[in-house]
Write an enzyme that holds these catalytic residues in place. Structure first.
Site, PDB file in Angstrom:
ATOM      1  N   LYS A 123       4.192  16.171   9.958  1.00 31.83           N
ATOM      2  CA  LYS A 123       4.685  15.294  11.153  1.00 31.83           C
ATOM      3  C   LYS A 123       4.730  14.735   9.749  1.00 31.83           C
ATOM      4  O   LYS A 123       3.337  14.048   8.939  1.00 31.83           O
ATOM      5  CB  LYS A 123       3.765  14.591  11.668  1.00 31.83           C
ATOM      6  CG  LYS A 123       4.442  13.484  12.643  1.00 31.83           C
ATOM      7  CD  LYS A 123       3.275  12.173  12.842  1.00 31.83           C
ATOM      8  CE  LYS A 123       3.068  11.089  11.438  1.00 31.83           C
ATOM      9  NZ  LYS A 123       4.136  10.272  11.208  1.00 31.83           N
ATOM     10  N   GLY A 158      -4.288  10.251   4.406  1.00 33.21           N
ATOM     11  CA  GLY A 158      -3.639   8.725   5.219  1.00 33.21           C
ATOM     12  C   GLY A 158      -4.918   7.253   5.053  1.00 33.21           C
ATOM     13  O   GLY A 158      -5.644   7.926   4.777  1.00 33.21           O
ATOM     14  N   SER A 159      -5.154   6.586   6.020  1.00 30.38           N
ATOM     15  CA  SER A 159      -6.208   5.398   5.802  1.00 30.38           C
ATOM     16  C   SER A 159      -7.609   5.775   6.554  1.00 30.38           C
ATOM     17  O   SER A 159      -7.466   6.550   7.935  1.00 30.38           O
ATOM     18  CB  SER A 159      -5.589   3.976   6.802  1.00 30.38           C
ATOM     19  OG  SER A 159      -5.187   4.058   7.942  1.00 30.38           O
ATOM     20  N   THR A 160      -8.105   5.132   6.252  1.00 32.33           N
ATOM     21  CA  THR A 160      -9.796   5.206   7.246  1.00 32.33           C
ATOM     22  C   THR A 160      -8.984   5.065   8.839  1.00 32.33           C
ATOM     23  O   THR A 160     -10.267   5.247   9.408  1.00 32.33           O
ATOM     24  CB  THR A 160     -10.576   4.398   6.899  1.00 32.33           C
ATOM     25  OG1 THR A 160     -10.637   4.814   5.375  1.00 32.33           O
ATOM     26  CG2 THR A 160     -12.069   4.858   7.190  1.00 32.33           C
ATOM     27  N   GLY A 166      -7.606   7.934  10.421  1.00 33.72           N
ATOM     28  CA  GLY A 166      -8.146   8.556  10.476  1.00 33.72           C
ATOM     29  C   GLY A 166      -9.263   8.781  11.477  1.00 33.72           C
ATOM     30  O   GLY A 166      -9.177  10.114  12.405  1.00 33.72           O
ATOM     31  N   CYS A 194      -5.226   6.765  -3.522  1.00 31.15           N
ATOM     32  CA  CYS A 194      -6.197   6.689  -2.631  1.00 31.15           C
ATOM     33  C   CYS A 194      -7.891   7.197  -4.008  1.00 31.15           C
ATOM     34  O   CYS A 194      -8.936   6.797  -3.421  1.00 31.15           O
ATOM     35  CB  CYS A 194      -6.730   8.509  -1.552  1.00 31.15           C
ATOM     36  SG  CYS A 194      -5.084   8.256  -0.800  1.00 31.15           S
TER      37      CYS A 194
END
Length: 503
Positions: free
Chosen positions: A192, A245-247, A250, A302
């Site tokens: 994705k 990606g973002s925390t 996640g 990041c």
């Protein structure tokens, strides 16, 4: 909608770009949805094209295709030599089409063309070739139990169907980081890409088919995160999820994986990376690396070195050098050869970054450069440097993901370490010093998955990468990434031990 579109590139050429879902080596429409994802050129704010947005049912179809391939034409049915050959072929095709892929990446992501071609794509080719070399070398152990009666050994089997969710800041790079080890281990993939930057993932899918991979080995399903990403994370027939990606996202993925089938999860998440400059450092070089640390990819990284701490004896001179270097970093259209950095990737990211810049001003931080919006089209943000920071400030504690640098001063080594570790993140860190003993002491004390000494932000396909604390779990790159895509099986063979029954 059409499943391919002709896209005009600034070079004057046109590119036939797939816009459908890629399942079983074919570009197909959604089985039940007419939703699309609009792709925007962040330098001009113009619409490039639209692509099919996958639904939950489409995710089911893609997962089934991956499962079928795992059982029949991939996984344990293909030798490591054959996997290696195909991955090498894929790398060759990407190298062949590097210019077109780079132009498509720049059009959709905004990064400078030379960066997309000479760094992102070149690194991706190297990454794939590295894992092609591993494909026939994934072995277990022979374990001594009783040489006369019992043999024991382990095998490293492909973990199965892998859902891979990649971000928009390095669309091609992150694709290669995920695909390389998964294919080398014999896994199949449901990929994705970010809904913001799906175009190069779809174009790379064409090359997967051209390279000769069997249908279903890699499937690409562009979709909104709360649709495709959520469906992949919760799917009962997905064996592993890899996410960058973002925390916040996640955590949601990990929760969904735990609630469904306890699938294996690897997460490469956010960061608020510290960058330390000691008095003994080569200040010109340290300033160059610090500028790279916050300016590269327009700060959309990041491991961006967004918290810079400089020892008091070098502070004034260092800041003078640093500001000159940052002023030389030209932000502009990625197709302009003079541009060293491009626009932010989207309107949402533009508004997020400017929100943090205004917050920094409101909290009383001193603007040393930048901090002024441009007129006209494009999601541009020139590098902004704040001094006079305090640990509790929003711009110091939260990940901005843009070219915003917070600079502080310290006196002692212990203070520098405490400032650096005063974060909930732990992805990267950097330090500059000419004292080798100090370098080793400080690097040992920094709470980060990667520590750079006298450089910053360079990554290599054979060196593992990942985070601590809120920056994630698991590792990408290097041999360590193979552990994320294999399952260890113990086999115990009895060839001489007799069982006397009853016990």
């Amino acid at each position: 909608m059409a499943l391919t579109q002709q896209i005009s590139l600034p070079s004057g050429t046109t590119l036939n770009c797939p816009t459908g879902l890629f399942i079983n080596n074919e570009f197909v429409p959604s089985v039940d949805s007419r939703e699309t994802l609009e792709c925007i050129n962040p330098a001009t704010e113009d619409v490039i094209c639209s692509v099919v947005a996958a639904s939950v049912k489409d995710i089911d179809v893609a997962v089934q295709a991956a499962r079928d391939a795992l059982k029949t034409t991939w996984g344990k049915n293909v030798t490591g030599f054959e996997r290696s050959r195909l991955i090498h072929k894929l790398a060759d095709l990407i190298e062949r089409d590097a210019q077109a892929l780079a132009e498509l990446e720049t059009l959709n992501n905004g990064k400078p063309l030379k960066v997309a071609r000479d760094f992102d794509i070149a690194d991706s080719v190297q990454c794939l070739r590295y894992y092609a070399g591993w494909a026939d070398k994934i072995t277990g152990q022979n374990i001594e139990v009783d040489r006369k009666k019992i043999a024991a050994f382990t095998t490293h089997d492909p973990i199965g169907v892998c859902g891979q969710i990649i971000p928009w800041n390095y669309p091609i790079n992150m694709w290669a980081w995920k695909v390389g080890p998964a294919l080398a281990c014999g896994c199949t993939i449901v990929m994705k890409p970010s809904e913001v930057t799906p175009l190069t993932s779809l174009k790379l899918s064409e090359l997967v088919k051209e390279a000769g991979f069997p249908p279903g080995v890699l499937n690409t399903v562009p979709s909104l995160g709360n649709v495709g990403g959520a469906a992949i994370a919760a799917h009962l027939d997905v064996d592993k999820v890899a996410f960058t990606g973002s925390t916040i996202t996640g955590r949601k993925i990990m929760e969904a994986a735990a609630r469904s089938n306890l699938k294996k999860v690897s997460l490469e998440l956010g960061g608020k990376s510290p960058h330390i400059v000691f008095n003994s450092a080569d200040l010109d070089q340290a300033a160059s690396w610090a500028a790279l640390g916050i300016c590269y990819n327009t700060g959309q990284d990041c491991t961006a070195g967004s918290r810079l701490y400089v020892q008091s004896g070098a502070y004034d001179k260092f800041i003078e050098i640093l500001l000159k270097k940052i002023e030389e970093h030209v932000i502009g259209d990625g197709f302009d050869e003079k541009s060293a950095g491009g626009p932010l990737v989207s309107k949402a990211q533009y508004e997020r970054v400017w929100g943090y810049i205004e917050a920094g001003k409101a909290e009383g931080a001193q603007v040393l450069c930048g901090g002024v919006k441009r007129e006209g089209k494009g999601y541009y943000a020139d590098p902004t440097v704040f001094a006079g920071i305090k640990p509790e400030m929003k711009i110091v504690q939260e990940e901005i993901f843009g070219p915003v640098l917070c600079v502080g001063k310290f006196e002692t080594e212990e203070e520098a370490i405490n400032l650096a570790n005063d974060t909930t993140y732990g992805l990267g860190a950097g330090l500059h010093s000419s004292d080798v003993n100090q370098c080793m002491r400080v690097s040992s004390s920094l709470e980060a998955g990667t520590v750079w000494i006298n450089e910053y932000n360079l990554l290599y396909p054979n060196v593992p990468f990942g985070g601590k604390k809120r920056s994630g779990i698991g590792r990408e790159l290097g041999s360590y990434a193979l552990e994320e895509y294999t399952s260890v099986k113990s086999v115990i063979l009895n060839f001489g031990e007799r069982l006397d029954w009853p016990l």
